[in-house]
Each structure stands twice: as C-alpha cells, then as structure tokens.
Enzyme design. Sequence first.
Site, PDB file in Angstrom:
ATOM      1  N   HIS A   1      -5.225  -1.109  -2.827  1.00 20.81           N
ATOM      2  CA  HIS A   1      -5.964  -0.025  -2.362  1.00 20.81           C
ATOM      3  C   HIS A   1      -6.130  -0.170  -0.995  1.00 20.81           C
ATOM      4  O   HIS A   1      -6.470  -1.185  -0.395  1.00 20.81           O
ATOM      5  CB  HIS A   1      -7.177   0.191  -3.093  1.00 20.81           C
ATOM      6  CG  HIS A   1      -7.875  -1.126  -3.285  1.00 20.81           C
ATOM      7  ND1 HIS A   1      -7.685  -1.948  -4.261  1.00 20.81           N
ATOM      8  CD2 HIS A   1      -9.077  -1.841  -2.836  1.00 20.81           C
ATOM      9  CE1 HIS A   1      -8.286  -2.963  -4.085  1.00 20.81           C
ATOM     10  NE2 HIS A   1      -9.061  -2.979  -3.306  1.00 20.81           N
TER      11      HIS A   1
ATOM     12  N   HIS B   1      -9.059   0.421   2.140  1.00 23.49           N
ATOM     13  CA  HIS B   1     -10.665   0.946   2.123  1.00 23.49           C
ATOM     14  C   HIS B   1     -10.472   1.567   3.720  1.00 23.49           C
ATOM     15  O   HIS B   1     -10.130   0.970   4.644  1.00 23.49           O
ATOM     16  CB  HIS B   1     -11.555  -0.474   2.299  1.00 23.49           C
ATOM     17  CG  HIS B   1     -11.665  -1.260   1.264  1.00 23.49           C
ATOM     18  ND1 HIS B   1     -12.698  -1.223   0.596  1.00 23.49           N
ATOM     19  CD2 HIS B   1     -10.622  -2.207   0.716  1.00 23.49           C
ATOM     20  CE1 HIS B   1     -12.607  -2.030  -0.663  1.00 23.49           C
ATOM     21  NE2 HIS B   1     -11.480  -2.710  -0.442  1.00 23.49           N
TER      22      HIS B   1
HETATM   23  P1  5GP Z   1     -11.250  -5.190  -3.157  1.00 20.84           P
HETATM   24  O1  5GP Z   1     -12.323  -6.255  -3.033  1.00 20.84           O
HETATM   25  O2  5GP Z   1     -10.179  -5.243  -4.226  1.00 20.84           O
HETATM   26  O3  5GP Z   1     -10.663  -5.009  -1.788  1.00 20.84           O
HETATM   27  O4  5GP Z   1     -12.007  -3.799  -3.443  1.00 20.84           O
HETATM   28  C1  5GP Z   1     -12.227  -3.267  -4.691  1.00 20.84           C
HETATM   29  C2  5GP Z   1     -13.069  -2.137  -4.403  1.00 20.84           C
HETATM   30  O5  5GP Z   1     -13.324  -1.313  -5.572  1.00 20.84           O
HETATM   31  C3  5GP Z   1     -14.851  -2.672  -4.297  1.00 20.84           C
HETATM   32  O6  5GP Z   1     -15.031  -2.243  -2.950  1.00 20.84           O
HETATM   33  C4  5GP Z   1     -15.447  -1.924  -5.345  1.00 20.84           C
HETATM   34  O7  5GP Z   1     -16.650  -1.417  -5.019  1.00 20.84           O
HETATM   35  C5  5GP Z   1     -14.569  -0.795  -5.824  1.00 20.84           C
HETATM   36  N1  5GP Z   1     -14.832  -0.654  -7.316  1.00 20.84           N
HETATM   37  C6  5GP Z   1     -14.632  -1.603  -8.149  1.00 20.84           C
HETATM   38  N2  5GP Z   1     -14.971  -0.808  -9.503  1.00 20.84           N
HETATM   39  C7  5GP Z   1     -14.718   0.531  -8.903  1.00 20.84           C
HETATM   40  C8  5GP Z   1     -15.079   1.647  -9.804  1.00 20.84           C
HETATM   41  O8  5GP Z   1     -15.139   1.662 -11.108  1.00 20.84           O
HETATM   42  N3  5GP Z   1     -15.023   2.854  -9.153  1.00 20.84           N
HETATM   43  C9  5GP Z   1     -15.210   2.956  -8.011  1.00 20.84           C
HETATM   44  N4  5GP Z   1     -15.424   4.095  -7.533  1.00 20.84           N
HETATM   45  N5  5GP Z   1     -14.982   1.690  -7.050  1.00 20.84           N
HETATM   46  C10 5GP Z   1     -14.766   0.763  -7.684  1.00 20.84           C
END
Ligand code: 5GP
Length: 138
Positions: free
Chosen positions: A97, A99
């Site tokens: 993903h 951001h």
């Molecule tokens: P990472 O740390 O892997 O780059 O970011 C994962 C992101 O996914 C986090 O910012 C977290 O808030 C988001 N996230 C995790 N679970 C969910 C969810 O169930 N729904 C949404 N909309 N975002 C999520």
Amino acid sequence: MDCIFCKIIKGEIPAYKLYEDDKVFAFLDITQGTKGHTLIVPKKHVKNVYDMSEEDAQAVFSRVPKLAKALKKAFNPIGLNIINNNDKPLQSVFHFHVHLIPRYENDGMTLTTVNRQDDYEKSDYLNVQDAIVKALNE
Ligand code: 5GP
Ligand code: ZN
C-alpha cells in the site's frame, strides 16, 4: 488468505472507499494521521515491494497522481507526503500500500528527512554507490 486489505477490496469488511478501478482500490486510512490520509492498494495481493513486478508497480503508482490531486483539491493542504513501508517492523499490513498523507500547518506529523552530509566524505558516497550498483547488476 487472511488479509485485511483483500477483505476491504472484496467488501467483506467496511472501509471509506474513495476510488476503484480494475487494478487498484483507494480508501481512507483508519488512523487519519492527518485529514484525508489515504491508502492506495493493488487489487492483486502482493506482500510488499520486494514481491512486485514492474507491472504491479505501474498499476499502483500510476494512480497516485489522481488521488494526490483530489486531496489537494478537497483540502488545500500545504503539502503531501507519499510513503510506503516494507517489511517488519515498519510494515504492519502485508498487502502492498501507498500512503498519501496531506500535510497542514501544525499537524503534529513528523515525517522529515535528515541531512547527514557532514558525516559523508567522497569515499563514503563512493562506497554506498558501489554497493547499490553492484546489487543492481548481480
Ligand atoms: P503500514 O504500517 O503497514 O505502512 O500501514 C498500514 C496502515 O493500514 C496503517 O496506517 C493502518 O492505520 C491502516 N489500517 C490497518 N487496518 C485497517 C483497516 O481495517 N481499515 C483501514 N481503513 N485502515 C487500516
Ligand atoms: Zn491482500
């Protein structure tokens, strides 16, 4: 597969959807680190950048400007950070993903780079360059 983003894409769990086409799905990050904090994910499950083909990357990154422009239009932020985390402990959801984080005055976010030029001599740059170029050509 027990992937939360695959479930969001399939509509099995709710999300605040922003955009969808045949290749990608974009929705609000649940944390809303800043207003409009958005995630863009490929519909194809791919763990992170190390597992991606150029075609996978093209699918996601080609949609980034569309979402970035929409965030700018919607909220007129002072700027926008685009980040992507790969591997633990940085990555917490193992479906690639991107951001998009709109930035505002005094928004409390601390996403900055650090200037370490003073620690680097020419030989240091050359060593770093050499290691990366070697890896690229292996
Ligand atoms: P990472 O740390 O892997 O780059 O970011 C994962 C992101 O996914 C986090 O910012 C977290 O808030 C988001 N996230 C995790 N679970 C969910 C969810 O169930 N729904 C949404 N909309 N975002 C999520
Ligand atoms: Zn997935």
